[in-house]
Design an enzyme around this catalytic site. Structure first.
Site, PDB file in Angstrom:
ATOM      1  N   ASN A   1       0.857  -1.175   0.000  1.00  0.00           N
ATOM      2  CA  ASN A   1       0.000   0.000   0.000  1.00  0.00           C
ATOM      3  C   ASN A   1       0.899   1.232   0.000  1.00  0.00           C
ATOM      4  O   ASN A   1       1.484   1.574   1.025  1.00  0.00           O
ATOM      5  CB  ASN A   1      -0.889  -0.033   1.254  1.00  0.00           C
ATOM      6  CG  ASN A   1      -1.720   1.217   1.419  1.00  0.00           C
ATOM      7  OD1 ASN A   1      -1.803   2.035   0.504  1.00  0.00           O
ATOM      8  ND2 ASN A   1      -2.339   1.380   2.580  1.00  0.00           N
TER       9      ASN A   1
ATOM     10  N   LYS B   1       0.020   4.244  -0.319  1.00  0.00           N
ATOM     11  CA  LYS B   1      -0.668   5.416   0.241  1.00  0.00           C
ATOM     12  C   LYS B   1      -0.451   6.632  -0.685  1.00  0.00           C
ATOM     13  O   LYS B   1      -0.439   6.462  -1.890  1.00  0.00           O
ATOM     14  CB  LYS B   1      -0.198   5.674   1.675  1.00  0.00           C
ATOM     15  CG  LYS B   1      -0.316   4.405   2.530  1.00  0.00           C
ATOM     16  CD  LYS B   1      -0.093   4.633   3.986  1.00  0.00           C
ATOM     17  CE  LYS B   1      -0.206   3.298   4.727  1.00  0.00           C
ATOM     18  NZ  LYS B   1      -0.092   3.440   6.169  1.00  0.00           N
TER      19      LYS B   1
ATOM     20  N   HIS C   1      -9.520   1.180   4.782  1.00  0.00           N
ATOM     21  CA  HIS C   1      -8.273   1.385   5.537  1.00  0.00           C
ATOM     22  C   HIS C   1      -8.562   2.336   6.703  1.00  0.00           C
ATOM     23  O   HIS C   1      -9.344   3.284   6.559  1.00  0.00           O
ATOM     24  CB  HIS C   1      -7.199   1.969   4.618  1.00  0.00           C
ATOM     25  CG  HIS C   1      -5.841   1.938   5.236  1.00  0.00           C
ATOM     26  ND1 HIS C   1      -5.451   2.870   6.180  1.00  0.00           N
ATOM     27  CD2 HIS C   1      -4.805   1.090   5.096  1.00  0.00           C
ATOM     28  CE1 HIS C   1      -4.216   2.589   6.572  1.00  0.00           C
ATOM     29  NE2 HIS C   1      -3.807   1.507   5.925  1.00  0.00           N
TER      30      HIS C   1
ATOM     31  N   GLU D   1      -7.016   4.734   7.848  1.00  0.00           N
ATOM     32  CA  GLU D   1      -6.762   6.157   7.560  1.00  0.00           C
ATOM     33  C   GLU D   1      -7.974   6.792   6.878  1.00  0.00           C
ATOM     34  O   GLU D   1      -8.276   7.958   7.105  1.00  0.00           O
ATOM     35  CB  GLU D   1      -5.493   6.288   6.698  1.00  0.00           C
ATOM     36  CG  GLU D   1      -4.240   6.028   7.527  1.00  0.00           C
ATOM     37  CD  GLU D   1      -3.031   5.565   6.727  1.00  0.00           C
ATOM     38  OE1 GLU D   1      -3.060   5.611   5.488  1.00  0.00           O
ATOM     39  OE2 GLU D   1      -2.048   5.131   7.374  1.00  0.00           O
TER      40      GLU D   1
ATOM     41  N   GLU E   1      -5.466  -4.916  10.725  1.00  0.00           N
ATOM     42  CA  GLU E   1      -4.442  -3.894  10.921  1.00  0.00           C
ATOM     43  C   GLU E   1      -4.761  -3.101  12.177  1.00  0.00           C
ATOM     44  O   GLU E   1      -5.566  -2.150  12.126  1.00  0.00           O
ATOM     45  CB  GLU E   1      -4.417  -2.936   9.727  1.00  0.00           C
ATOM     46  CG  GLU E   1      -4.045  -3.578   8.411  1.00  0.00           C
ATOM     47  CD  GLU E   1      -3.463  -2.553   7.453  1.00  0.00           C
ATOM     48  OE1 GLU E   1      -2.318  -2.730   7.053  1.00  0.00           O
ATOM     49  OE2 GLU E   1      -4.131  -1.563   7.145  1.00  0.00           O
TER      50      GLU E   1
ATOM     51  N   GLY F   1       2.469   2.110  10.876  1.00  0.00           N
ATOM     52  CA  GLY F   1       3.487   3.155  10.778  1.00  0.00           C
ATOM     53  C   GLY F   1       4.207   3.464  12.068  1.00  0.00           C
ATOM     54  O   GLY F   1       4.943   4.449  12.155  1.00  0.00           O
TER      55      GLY F   1
ATOM     56  N   SER G   1       3.360  -2.264  10.407  1.00  0.00           N
ATOM     57  CA  SER G   1       4.807  -2.314  10.621  1.00  0.00           C
ATOM     58  C   SER G   1       5.450  -3.646  10.227  1.00  0.00           C
ATOM     59  O   SER G   1       6.413  -4.094  10.852  1.00  0.00           O
ATOM     60  CB  SER G   1       5.140  -1.970  12.084  1.00  0.00           C
ATOM     61  OG  SER G   1       4.699  -0.655  12.382  1.00  0.00           O
TER      62      SER G   1
HETATM   63  P1  PGA Z   1       2.844   0.201   7.685  1.00  0.00           P
HETATM   64  O1  PGA Z   1       1.391   0.482   7.050  1.00  0.00           O
HETATM   65  O2  PGA Z   1       3.350  -1.083   7.094  1.00  0.00           O
HETATM   66  O3  PGA Z   1       3.655   1.376   7.288  1.00  0.00           O
HETATM   67  O4  PGA Z   1       2.647   0.093   9.162  1.00  0.00           O
HETATM   68  C1  PGA Z   1       0.485  -0.569   6.868  1.00  0.00           C
HETATM   69  C2  PGA Z   1      -0.804  -0.056   6.289  1.00  0.00           C
HETATM   70  O5  PGA Z   1      -1.213   1.077   6.611  1.00  0.00           O
HETATM   71  O6  PGA Z   1      -1.444  -0.749   5.498  1.00  0.00           O
END
Ligand code: PGA
Length: 253
Positions: A9, A11, A93, A95, A161, A167, A199
């Site tokens: 992803n 983003k 997601h 976010e 997640e 992150g 992560s």
């Molecule tokens: P990350 O993000 O691997 O940077 O923690 C995962 C995600 O948001 O899908």
């Protein structure tokens, strides 16, 4: 044995100049010939057209409209994505749930729209830190997953997640992931691959891949670098198949 998935992803990262990274990923994925690992990259929508047709990687999007077509300025429909060769699409997601208030009901309708267009939705669910601290993570995530599933639930993938692991450099523990994935497995059934995200990187993927009912990863930050991203997929080469899945003994198909 359930197929494995490593989904990147990107983003809101990726300009024209980053197309070379997609080409590198395609090259690395072909070269490494990973059996049973489906490698998917979800760059920003603006890169999808140029990335279409790259061999070795499947093309994914990061969101889709719940609507079929018409007066929805700024939205991109599942049919438009399918026309570009997109075969996977992230929906729900955390976010987006947080920044645009996307509800599980909207996520479920988006997943339906994607399935109708021949695209597999990758539905994200996960608890904020507060629910984890309160001890209500399992209930929170299962309620979110139940409300987010499409009508034809067997056609999607589910990604657990935890919001606090995204992150942050801190993954959930094996016990925490195993507990949630067991619940999701019961809820969604044996045909739905269950991914973990938060992560994940080339260093921790091998041990995370050993957890029961973990069939792959949704990778954010580490997917921006072709070598680090394919390193996550390589974890499946270096790690043994989880014991419960040997000889087809698992319910995960
Ligand atoms: P990350 O993000 O691997 O940077 O923690 C995962 C995600 O948001 O899908």
């Amino acid at each position: 044995m359930q197929d494995r998935y490593v989904i990147g992803n990107w983003k809101m990262n990726g300009c024209k100049g980053d197309l070379v990274k997609l080409a590198q990923m395609s090259h690395l994925a072909r070269k490494s010939r990973l059996p049973d690992v489906t490698v998917v990259v979800c760059p920003p929508a603006t890169m999808l057209w140029s990335a279409a047709g790259m061999v070795g990687i499947h093309l994914g999007a990061q969101d889709a409209s719940e609507h079929e077509a018409g007066p929805h300025t700024g939205e991109i429909s599942a049919a438009i994505l399918a026309d570009l060769g997109v075969t996977y699409c992230i929906v729900g997601h955390s976010e987006r749930r947080e920044s645009v208030g996307e509800t599980s009901e909207v996520v479920s309708r988006k997943a339906d729209a994607l399935i109708n267009a021949g695209i597999r939705p990758v539905i994200c669910v996960g608890e904020p830190l507060e629910q984890r601290r309160l001890g209500s993570a399992v209930d929170y995530v299962s309620a979110m997953a139940e409300a987010s599933l499409p009508t034809e639930s067997g056609a999607c993938l589910l990604a657990y997640e935890p919001v606090w692991a995204i992150g942050s450099g801190e993954t959930a523990t094996c016990d925490q992931i195993g507990e949630i994935h067991e619940v999701l497995h019961q809820l969604a059934g044996p045909n739905v691959p269950l991914l973990y995200g938060g992560s994940v990187n080339a260093d921790n993927a091998a041990s995370l891949s050993q957890i029961d009912n973990v069939h792959g990863f949704l990778v954010g930050n580490a997917s921006l670098d072709p070598y680090r991203f394919l390193g996550v997929a390589e974890a499946y080469r270096s790690s043994a198949v989880p014991r419960h899945e040997e000889g087809g003994a698992t319910g995960a198909r």
